[in-house]
Design a protein around this motif. Structure first.
Motif, PDB file in Angstrom:
ATOM      1  N   LEU A  18       0.826  -1.209   0.000  1.00 17.92           N
ATOM      2  CA  LEU A  18       0.000   0.000   0.000  1.00 17.92           C
ATOM      3  C   LEU A  18       0.859   1.258   0.000  1.00 17.92           C
ATOM      4  O   LEU A  18       0.534   2.247  -0.668  1.00 17.92           O
ATOM      5  N   TYR A  19       1.930   1.226   0.783  1.00 17.09           N
ATOM      6  CA  TYR A  19       2.844   2.352   0.882  1.00 17.09           C
ATOM      7  C   TYR A  19       4.270   1.809   0.942  1.00 17.09           C
ATOM      8  O   TYR A  19       4.502   0.684   1.370  1.00 17.09           O
ATOM      9  N   GLY A  20       5.218   2.641   0.539  1.00 18.71           N
ATOM     10  CA  GLY A  20       6.614   2.277   0.703  1.00 18.71           C
ATOM     11  C   GLY A  20       7.274   1.801  -0.571  1.00 18.71           C
ATOM     12  O   GLY A  20       6.629   1.599  -1.602  1.00 18.71           O
ATOM     13  N   ARG A  21       8.616   1.572  -0.459  1.00 17.54           N
ATOM     14  CA  ARG A  21       9.401   1.162  -1.612  1.00 17.54           C
ATOM     15  C   ARG A  21       9.873  -0.281  -1.452  1.00 17.54           C
ATOM     16  O   ARG A  21      10.295  -0.699  -0.364  1.00 17.54           O
ATOM     17  N   GLU A  22       9.858  -1.009  -2.537  1.00 20.83           N
ATOM     18  CA  GLU A  22      10.178  -2.439  -2.516  1.00 20.83           C
ATOM     19  C   GLU A  22      11.602  -2.730  -2.075  1.00 20.83           C
ATOM     20  O   GLU A  22      11.871  -3.785  -1.490  1.00 20.83           O
ATOM     21  N   GLU A  23      12.526  -1.830  -2.369  1.00 20.95           N
ATOM     22  CA  GLU A  23      13.933  -2.120  -2.095  1.00 20.95           C
ATOM     23  C   GLU A  23      14.324  -1.905  -0.632  1.00 20.95           C
ATOM     24  O   GLU A  23      15.422  -2.290  -0.205  1.00 20.95           O
ATOM     25  N   LYS A  24      13.449  -1.312   0.166  1.00 24.95           N
ATOM     26  CA  LYS A  24      13.741  -1.107   1.585  1.00 24.95           C
ATOM     27  C   LYS A  24      13.916  -2.456   2.293  1.00 24.95           C
ATOM     28  O   LYS A  24      13.202  -3.422   1.999  1.00 24.95           O
ATOM     29  N   GLU A  25      14.859  -2.510   3.233  1.00 22.63           N
ATOM     30  CA  GLU A  25      15.139  -3.755   3.945  1.00 22.63           C
ATOM     31  C   GLU A  25      14.615  -3.714   5.376  1.00 22.63           C
ATOM     32  O   GLU A  25      14.604  -2.657   6.014  1.00 22.63           O
ATOM     33  N   ASP A  62       7.771   4.813  15.683  1.00 22.81           N
ATOM     34  CA  ASP A  62       8.823   4.507  16.650  1.00 22.81           C
ATOM     35  C   ASP A  62      10.046   3.851  16.016  1.00 22.81           C
ATOM     36  O   ASP A  62      10.998   3.509  16.718  1.00 22.81           O
ATOM     37  N   GLY A  63      10.004   3.616  14.696  1.00 17.04           N
ATOM     38  CA  GLY A  63      11.195   3.086  14.030  1.00 17.04           C
ATOM     39  C   GLY A  63      10.992   1.893  13.134  1.00 17.04           C
ATOM     40  O   GLY A  63      11.895   1.522  12.377  1.00 17.04           O
ATOM     41  N   ALA A  64       9.848   1.223  13.231  1.00 16.35           N
ATOM     42  CA  ALA A  64       9.612   0.074  12.351  1.00 16.35           C
ATOM     43  C   ALA A  64       9.722   0.514  10.895  1.00 16.35           C
ATOM     44  O   ALA A  64       9.213   1.573  10.510  1.00 16.35           O
ATOM     45  N   GLN A  65      10.403  -0.315  10.085  1.00  9.48           N
ATOM     46  CA  GLN A  65      10.550  -0.002   8.666  1.00  9.48           C
ATOM     47  C   GLN A  65       9.295  -0.368   7.884  1.00  9.48           C
ATOM     48  O   GLN A  65       8.956   0.274   6.886  1.00  9.48           O
ATOM     49  N   ALA A  66       8.607  -1.392   8.359  1.00 10.02           N
ATOM     50  CA  ALA A  66       7.428  -1.881   7.644  1.00 10.02           C
ATOM     51  C   ALA A  66       6.441  -2.488   8.622  1.00 10.02           C
ATOM     52  O   ALA A  66       6.789  -2.807   9.759  1.00 10.02           O
ATOM     53  N   ALA A  67       5.215  -2.659   8.160  1.00  8.14           N
ATOM     54  CA  ALA A  67       4.179  -3.295   8.976  1.00  8.14           C
ATOM     55  C   ALA A  67       3.207  -4.025   8.066  1.00  8.14           C
ATOM     56  O   ALA A  67       3.029  -3.667   6.890  1.00  8.14           O
ATOM     57  N   LEU A  68       2.603  -5.064   8.620  1.00  6.09           N
ATOM     58  CA  LEU A  68       1.508  -5.757   7.942  1.00  6.09           C
ATOM     59  C   LEU A  68       0.194  -5.221   8.496  1.00  6.09           C
ATOM     60  O   LEU A  68       0.136  -4.755   9.638  1.00  6.09           O
ATOM     61  N   THR A  69      -0.850  -5.317   7.706  1.00 10.24           N
ATOM     62  CA  THR A  69      -2.180  -4.957   8.198  1.00 10.24           C
ATOM     63  C   THR A  69      -3.242  -5.791   7.498  1.00 10.24           C
ATOM     64  O   THR A  69      -3.142  -6.067   6.305  1.00 10.24           O
ATOM     65  N   SER A  70      -4.222  -6.219   8.265  1.00  7.89           N
ATOM     66  CA  SER A  70      -5.385  -6.899   7.679  1.00  7.89           C
ATOM     67  C   SER A  70      -6.617  -6.011   7.792  1.00  7.89           C
ATOM     68  O   SER A  70      -7.727  -6.432   7.488  1.00  7.89           O
ATOM     69  N   LYS A  71      -6.396  -4.767   8.252  1.00  5.30           N
ATOM     70  CA  LYS A  71      -7.488  -3.808   8.417  1.00  5.30           C
ATOM     71  C   LYS A  71      -7.333  -2.665   7.419  1.00  5.30           C
ATOM     72  O   LYS A  71      -6.250  -2.420   6.894  1.00  5.30           O
ATOM     73  N   PRO A  77      -0.160  11.226   6.242  1.00  8.59           N
ATOM     74  CA  PRO A  77       0.817  11.961   5.439  1.00  8.59           C
ATOM     75  C   PRO A  77       2.216  11.362   5.464  1.00  8.59           C
ATOM     76  O   PRO A  77       2.887  11.292   4.438  1.00  8.59           O
ATOM     77  N   PHE A  78       2.678  10.903   6.660  1.00  9.01           N
ATOM     78  CA  PHE A  78       4.055  10.423   6.730  1.00  9.01           C
ATOM     79  C   PHE A  78       4.262   9.108   5.966  1.00  9.01           C
ATOM     80  O   PHE A  78       5.368   8.783   5.563  1.00  9.01           O
ATOM     81  N   LEU A  79       3.183   8.358   5.711  1.00  7.93           N
ATOM     82  CA  LEU A  79       3.298   7.143   4.914  1.00  7.93           C
ATOM     83  C   LEU A  79       3.481   7.455   3.434  1.00  7.93           C
ATOM     84  O   LEU A  79       4.109   6.689   2.697  1.00  7.93           O
ATOM     85  N   GLU A  80       2.950   8.552   3.004  1.00  8.60           N
ATOM     86  CA  GLU A  80       2.998   8.899   1.589  1.00  8.60           C
ATOM     87  C   GLU A  80       4.393   9.271   1.120  1.00  8.60           C
ATOM     88  O   GLU A  80       4.661   9.339  -0.076  1.00  8.60           O
ATOM     89  N   SER A  81       5.310   9.483   2.026  1.00 13.01           N
ATOM     90  CA  SER A  81       6.692   9.785   1.645  1.00 13.01           C
ATOM     91  C   SER A  81       7.408   8.563   1.084  1.00 13.01           C
ATOM     92  O   SER A  81       8.439   8.684   0.419  1.00 13.01           O
ATOM     93  N   GLY A  82       6.884   7.374   1.377  1.00 13.86           N
ATOM     94  CA  GLY A  82       7.501   6.145   0.879  1.00 13.86           C
ATOM     95  C   GLY A  82       8.616   5.615   1.746  1.00 13.86           C
ATOM     96  O   GLY A  82       9.208   4.565   1.444  1.00 13.86           O
ATOM     97  N   LYS A  84       8.314   4.514   4.806  1.00  9.64           N
ATOM     98  CA  LYS A  84       7.802   3.375   5.577  1.00  9.64           C
ATOM     99  C   LYS A  84       6.896   2.534   4.681  1.00  9.64           C
ATOM    100  O   LYS A  84       6.182   3.068   3.827  1.00  9.64           O
ATOM    101  N   ALA A  85       6.948   1.217   4.900  1.00 14.49           N
ATOM    102  CA  ALA A  85       6.161   0.315   4.058  1.00 14.49           C
ATOM    103  C   ALA A  85       4.980  -0.257   4.842  1.00 14.49           C
ATOM    104  O   ALA A  85       5.113  -0.609   6.018  1.00 14.49           O
ATOM    105  N   LEU A  86       3.842  -0.341   4.161  1.00 11.61           N
ATOM    106  CA  LEU A  86       2.649  -0.942   4.749  1.00 11.61           C
ATOM    107  C   LEU A  86       2.109  -1.962   3.761  1.00 11.61           C
ATOM    108  O   LEU A  86       1.843  -1.640   2.590  1.00 11.61           O
TER     109      LEU A  86
END
Length: 466
Positions: A18-25, A62-71, A77-82, A84-86
């Motif tokens: 949904l958000y974020g860049r694929e190459e992020k680790e 708080d620092g997580a690079q990515a998260a899963l969601t089933s909701k 706004p801060f997610l749209e920068s890419g 962080k991955a969701l």
């Protein structure tokens, strides 16, 4: 954790970015929002009481690079920068398991899986100790042996590890199959068949069949180690295409212990491993530890580790916190076996207490054994009868079920002094009673299910006797 990108995560769990860049680790997986570190993947699980999705955004902040969601997640706004991955998934728990399986398929090192009703953790630790003589070993941390813990455990294995030793638990039908299929072990160990979880599974026969499903994840050509002294396991065989190895005391066991002796709770024996014989002197108490040591030597031998070197490592092993640890305090001896309890482990603990012949008095503090189903009272009464035949001078019971131990014990040994306390409200009173009662030269055993919190009583005794 080895290199894992957002793209890998999406592929592993079949999710949608949904958000974020694929190459992020990502560097680690966590399900605890309070434990989030920089670079983590946060997996919000939905529990009976709490839906961790409510902590998702904060975890990312708080620092997580990515998260899963089933909701459904509102736009932030801060997610749209890419940065962080969701990742959207149908079920976060299933997605976590899929990620664990994906990561396992990338690993080339052999894995050893341990299951059983009693002694999984100590057996795991002893196998890891034996293998560490000649290998870099990764093993399950703490008690991460569940549908959630095993996938996370697998992702913590690094390229520097040469072999993995993991614990596989179960509490309900079908659970071990799921975990085993994620782990895909090369070697499986079943320690024993007891009555832990009989409340959910109904009978020891059912428990045995469930434990054998560890083979649902055993690779073709793999090895199944079975306790040759267990009445439910000694005639079982590995599935087709896999090898069966028995361990124990009898001639039918490929790995066996002979010339066993016990002094002040600690066992010495000669290990017979094919044409090799090696003497071992353990620093963990209890005769039942001999079986754990024998399977550890068997696994090491099958993995190409010198039996002699493995035996020396076992002689350095001093146990696991809360599991059969003996402390020589200022004036008394404490046996701390408070992590958990079942009828089998309770008998083993009483055997160890009985073997401390140097003690002026032997005191058993026994709490309820949980999850024993409709026969719970009977199991506690049987422990009382068993205790009545042991050299124990004082029995302290804690909890309603444990009172049955006291009643049966006195019926067997009328000279036994018994004092009972109720769970919860009387724990402090029990601690104060022990403080007044304990005398120099005493040996005290504390044993009960983890939920009874006897570990806190053990800590109290240690604090007051240094």
């Amino acid at each position: 954790m080895e290199r894992m990108t957002v793209k890998d995560l999406v592929k592993a769990c079949g999710g949608t970015l949904l958000y974020g860049r694929e190459e992020k680790e990502v560097t680690r997986i966590t399900i605890n929002s309070r434990d989030v570190k920089e670079g983590d993947l946060f997996v919000p699980l939905i529990g009976e009481r709490v839906d961790a999705h409510k902590f998702l955004i904060q975890a990312l902040k708080d620092g997580a690079q990515a998260a899963l969601t089933s909701k459904e997640i509102s736009s932030f706004p801060f997610l749209e920068s890419g940065e962080k991955a969701l990742i959207q998934v149908r079920n976060t728990k299933k997605a976590l398991q899929d990620i664990g399986k994906f990561y396992r398929n990338r690993l080339s090192l052999p894995l050893i899986g341990i299951t059983g009703s009693v002694g999984k953790t100590t057996t795991r630790e002893m196998i890891a100790a034996a293998l560490s003589a000649e290998r870099i070993v990764y093993q399950t941390k703490e008690n991460h042996n569940s549908q959630v813990g095993v996938p996370i455990t697998l992702t913590e294995i690094s390229e520097h590890d040469q072999i993995g030793v993991i614990e596989l638990g179960m509490s309900e039908p079908g659970e071990l199959t799921m975990i085993a299929q994620i782990a895909q072990v090369d070697m499986a160990v079943i320690t024993n068949i007891g009555v832990a979880h009989i409340e959910q599974l109904g009978s020891k026969e059912n428990i045995c069949m469930e434990k054998l499903t560890i083979q649902d994840g055993l690779k073709t050509g793999g090895t199944l180690f079975l306790n040759g002294e267990d009445e439910y396991l000694r005639d079982k065989k590995a599935k087709e295409g896999c090898k069966t190895i028995y361990y124990g005391f009898g001639q039918h066991c490929q790995y066996r212990a002979v010339d066993i002796s016990t002094q002040n709770g600690y066992s010495s024996f000669t290990a017979v491993c094919g044409d090799k014989r090696v003497c071992v002197k353990l620093k963990v108490p209890g005769k039942h530890q001999v079986l754990n040591a024998i399977v550890a030597l068997g696994v090491a031998d099958q993995m190409g580790v010198s039996v002699e070197a493995a035996a020396r490592k076992l002689e350095e092993f001093t146990g696991v916190k809360g599991r059969m640890q003996i402390f020589d305090l200022e004036t008394i001896k404490l046996i701390d076996d408070t992590y958990n309890a079942s009828p089998v482990s309770m008998r083993g603990a009483l055997d160890t207490l009985d073997s401390i012949k140097s003690a002026s008095r032997r005191i058993a503090v026994l709490a309820d054994m949980k999850e024993l189903g409709p026969q719970a009272v009977t199991f506690h009464q049987q422990i009382g009868e068993y205790l009545g035949g042991k050299q124990v001078e004082i029995l302290v019971t804690y909890g309603e079920l444990a009172k049955e131990i006291g009643i049966a014990a006195v019926n067997t040994n009328s000279k036994l002094k018994v004092t009972s306390f109720s769970e919860g409200s009387e724990k402090e009173a029990m601690e104060q009673w022990l403080e007044k009662e304990l005398k120099p030269g005493d040996c005290i055993l504390l044993k009960g299910s983890n939920s009874m919190k006897l570990g806190e009583v053990a800590a109290y005794v240690r604090q007051h006797h240094h």
